[in-house]
Design a protein around this motif. Structure first.
Motif, mmCIF file in Angstrom:
data_model
loop_
_atom_site.group_PDB
_atom_site.id
_atom_site.type_symbol
_atom_site.label_atom_id
_atom_site.label_comp_id
_atom_site.label_asym_id
_atom_site.label_seq_id
_atom_site.Cartn_x
_atom_site.Cartn_y
_atom_site.Cartn_z
ATOM 1 N N UNK A 19 63.538 -97.739 25.548
ATOM 2 C CA UNK A 19 62.938 -96.643 24.777
ATOM 3 C C UNK A 19 63.825 -96.306 23.587
ATOM 4 N N UNK A 20 63.201 -96.033 22.455
ATOM 5 C CA UNK A 20 63.908 -95.579 21.263
ATOM 6 C C UNK A 20 63.481 -94.145 21.007
ATOM 7 N N UNK A 21 64.467 -93.276 20.785
ATOM 8 C CA UNK A 21 64.217 -91.847 20.651
ATOM 9 C C UNK A 21 64.563 -91.420 19.229
ATOM 10 N N UNK A 36 59.434 -94.192 21.424
ATOM 11 C CA UNK A 36 58.666 -95.429 21.300
ATOM 12 C C UNK A 36 59.129 -96.377 22.403
ATOM 13 N N UNK A 37 58.164 -96.921 23.116
ATOM 14 C CA UNK A 37 58.448 -97.906 24.170
ATOM 15 C C UNK A 37 57.362 -98.971 24.096
ATOM 16 N N UNK A 38 57.751 -100.188 23.738
ATOM 17 C CA UNK A 38 56.786 -101.264 23.515
ATOM 18 C C UNK A 38 55.711 -100.761 22.563
ATOM 19 N N UNK A 41 53.747 -94.692 22.412
ATOM 20 C CA UNK A 41 54.490 -93.650 21.703
ATOM 21 C C UNK A 41 54.174 -92.315 22.354
ATOM 22 N N UNK A 42 55.148 -91.407 22.347
ATOM 23 C CA UNK A 42 54.930 -90.083 22.921
ATOM 24 C C UNK A 42 55.747 -89.054 22.151
ATOM 25 N N UNK A 43 55.258 -87.820 22.187
ATOM 26 C CA UNK A 43 55.946 -86.684 21.593
ATOM 27 C C UNK A 43 56.389 -85.802 22.763
ATOM 28 N N UNK A 51 55.555 -83.999 28.077
ATOM 29 C CA UNK A 51 54.971 -84.936 27.121
ATOM 30 C C UNK A 51 53.756 -84.236 26.535
ATOM 31 N N UNK A 52 53.832 -83.874 25.260
ATOM 32 C CA UNK A 52 52.753 -83.124 24.619
ATOM 33 C C UNK A 52 51.703 -84.022 23.980
ATOM 34 N N UNK A 53 52.059 -85.260 23.699
ATOM 35 C CA UNK A 53 51.124 -86.153 23.027
ATOM 36 C C UNK A 53 51.528 -87.586 23.332
ATOM 37 N N UNK A 54 50.566 -88.459 23.502
ATOM 38 C CA UNK A 54 50.846 -89.862 23.766
ATOM 39 C C UNK A 54 51.066 -90.132 25.245
ATOM 40 N N UNK A 55 51.407 -91.377 25.527
ATOM 41 C CA UNK A 55 51.623 -91.783 26.914
ATOM 42 C C UNK A 55 52.776 -92.771 27.006
#
Length: 95
Positions: A19-21, A36-38, A41-43, A51-55
């Protein structure tokens, strides 16, 4: 400009377990960061540790939320630095 481009143009504050943060200098409240992971993306909301957005995959979600809880003060410090347009500090990865 795509969301993916904005993510990659933001300063990376940590990476672990693939994961990149990132934290963006021109972002909105509430205090949060991007992961970001593969192709996912998530917020992540820093204060609520949610986790407010993404998966993300379940195990990655668990890891990032644990990391958020254990680094909440450092993340909020970086949020304040970002609002002031100052360099962000790296945060250690989850061990």
């Amino acid at each position: 400009m795509s969301a993916r481009y904005e993510l990659l143009a933001s300063p990376e504050i940590c990476s672990f377990a693939g994961m990149k943060i990132f934290m963006n200098y021109n972002d909105h409240n509430p205090p949060h960061f991007h992961v970001a992971y593969n192709s996912k993306e998530a917020l992540i909301n820093i204060v609520a540790c949610t986790i407010d957005k993404g998966t993300l995959p379940k195990i990655k979600s668990k890891d990032i939320l644990l990391w958020t809880k254990s680094n909440k003060n450092l993340l909020l410090k970086n949020w304040d630095l970002a609002l002031k347009k100052e360099p962000l500090e790296k945060i250690p990865p989850l061990k």
